[in-house]
Design a protein around this motif. Sequence first.
Motif, mmCIF file in Angstrom:
data_model
loop_
_atom_site.group_PDB
_atom_site.id
_atom_site.type_symbol
_atom_site.label_atom_id
_atom_site.label_comp_id
_atom_site.label_asym_id
_atom_site.label_seq_id
_atom_site.Cartn_x
_atom_site.Cartn_y
_atom_site.Cartn_z
ATOM 1 N N ALA A 37 26.506 60.183 -0.911
ATOM 2 C CA ALA A 37 25.555 60.632 0.113
ATOM 3 C C ALA A 37 25.908 60.039 1.474
ATOM 4 O O ALA A 37 25.809 60.716 2.501
ATOM 5 C CB ALA A 37 24.137 60.250 -0.294
ATOM 6 N N ILE A 38 26.325 58.772 1.489
ATOM 7 C CA ILE A 38 26.740 58.146 2.751
ATOM 8 C C ILE A 38 27.941 58.891 3.335
ATOM 9 O O ILE A 38 27.981 59.191 4.535
ATOM 10 C CB ILE A 38 27.108 56.657 2.545
ATOM 11 C CG1 ILE A 38 25.870 55.832 2.270
ATOM 12 C CG2 ILE A 38 27.836 56.096 3.763
ATOM 13 C CD1 ILE A 38 26.176 54.394 1.902
ATOM 14 N N MET A 39 28.916 59.196 2.497
ATOM 15 C CA MET A 39 30.107 59.894 2.978
ATOM 16 C C MET A 39 29.769 61.300 3.467
ATOM 17 O O MET A 39 30.332 61.770 4.458
ATOM 18 C CB MET A 39 31.174 59.957 1.882
ATOM 19 C CG MET A 39 31.752 58.616 1.518
ATOM 20 S SD MET A 39 32.532 57.773 2.893
ATOM 21 C CE MET A 39 33.848 58.888 3.279
ATOM 22 N N LEU A 40 28.841 61.965 2.789
ATOM 23 C CA LEU A 40 28.428 63.298 3.221
ATOM 24 C C LEU A 40 27.740 63.253 4.578
ATOM 25 O O LEU A 40 28.053 64.038 5.474
ATOM 26 C CB LEU A 40 27.506 63.927 2.184
ATOM 27 C CG LEU A 40 26.992 65.328 2.498
ATOM 28 C CD1 LEU A 40 28.155 66.309 2.535
ATOM 29 C CD2 LEU A 40 25.955 65.747 1.490
ATOM 30 N N VAL A 41 26.833 62.303 4.757
ATOM 31 C CA VAL A 41 26.125 62.171 6.034
ATOM 32 C C VAL A 41 27.106 61.808 7.145
ATOM 33 O O VAL A 41 27.033 62.345 8.256
ATOM 34 C CB VAL A 41 24.993 61.130 5.918
ATOM 35 C CG1 VAL A 41 24.413 60.787 7.268
ATOM 36 C CG2 VAL A 41 23.902 61.642 4.994
ATOM 37 N N THR A 42 28.056 60.931 6.843
ATOM 38 C CA THR A 42 29.050 60.546 7.843
ATOM 39 C C THR A 42 29.938 61.732 8.223
ATOM 40 O O THR A 42 30.220 61.958 9.403
ATOM 41 C CB THR A 42 29.916 59.389 7.308
ATOM 42 O OG1 THR A 42 29.063 58.300 6.969
ATOM 43 C CG2 THR A 42 30.930 58.940 8.336
ATOM 44 N N GLY A 43 30.380 62.497 7.224
ATOM 45 C CA GLY A 43 31.206 63.664 7.515
ATOM 46 C C GLY A 43 30.466 64.717 8.320
ATOM 47 O O GLY A 43 31.010 65.297 9.255
ATOM 48 N N LEU A 44 29.191 64.952 7.965
ATOM 49 C CA LEU A 44 28.402 65.922 8.720
ATOM 50 C C LEU A 44 28.127 65.449 10.140
ATOM 51 O O LEU A 44 28.114 66.251 11.078
ATOM 52 C CB LEU A 44 27.084 66.206 7.992
ATOM 53 C CG LEU A 44 27.210 66.967 6.675
ATOM 54 C CD1 LEU A 44 25.859 67.089 5.999
ATOM 55 C CD2 LEU A 44 27.844 68.318 6.886
#
Length: 81
Positions: A37-44
């Motif tokens: 979830a952290i990586m998804l939020v960072t990528g977005l």
Amino acid sequence: MKIVRIILAIIVLALSAYQLITWNFELMPYSMLFLGAIMLVTGLAELQKDRKGFSGYMGIVVSSFLFFVSILGFLMNYHEN
């Protein structure tokens, strides 16, 4: 988005510290799920800043891999019990 990242980072840090202190790794799929979830939020967040470079897309790819690993971890733990 920054507040969401901080909350997720605190959750991952707490879960990881608990696992290292107690040597109980049953919560590893949860750690991977929140890390994804952290990586998804960072990528977005990177894609929203109009930085359509490598880091935004790579964050989403790594996030999908972590979600996949997390789901496998949940299924393996369910199968063992």
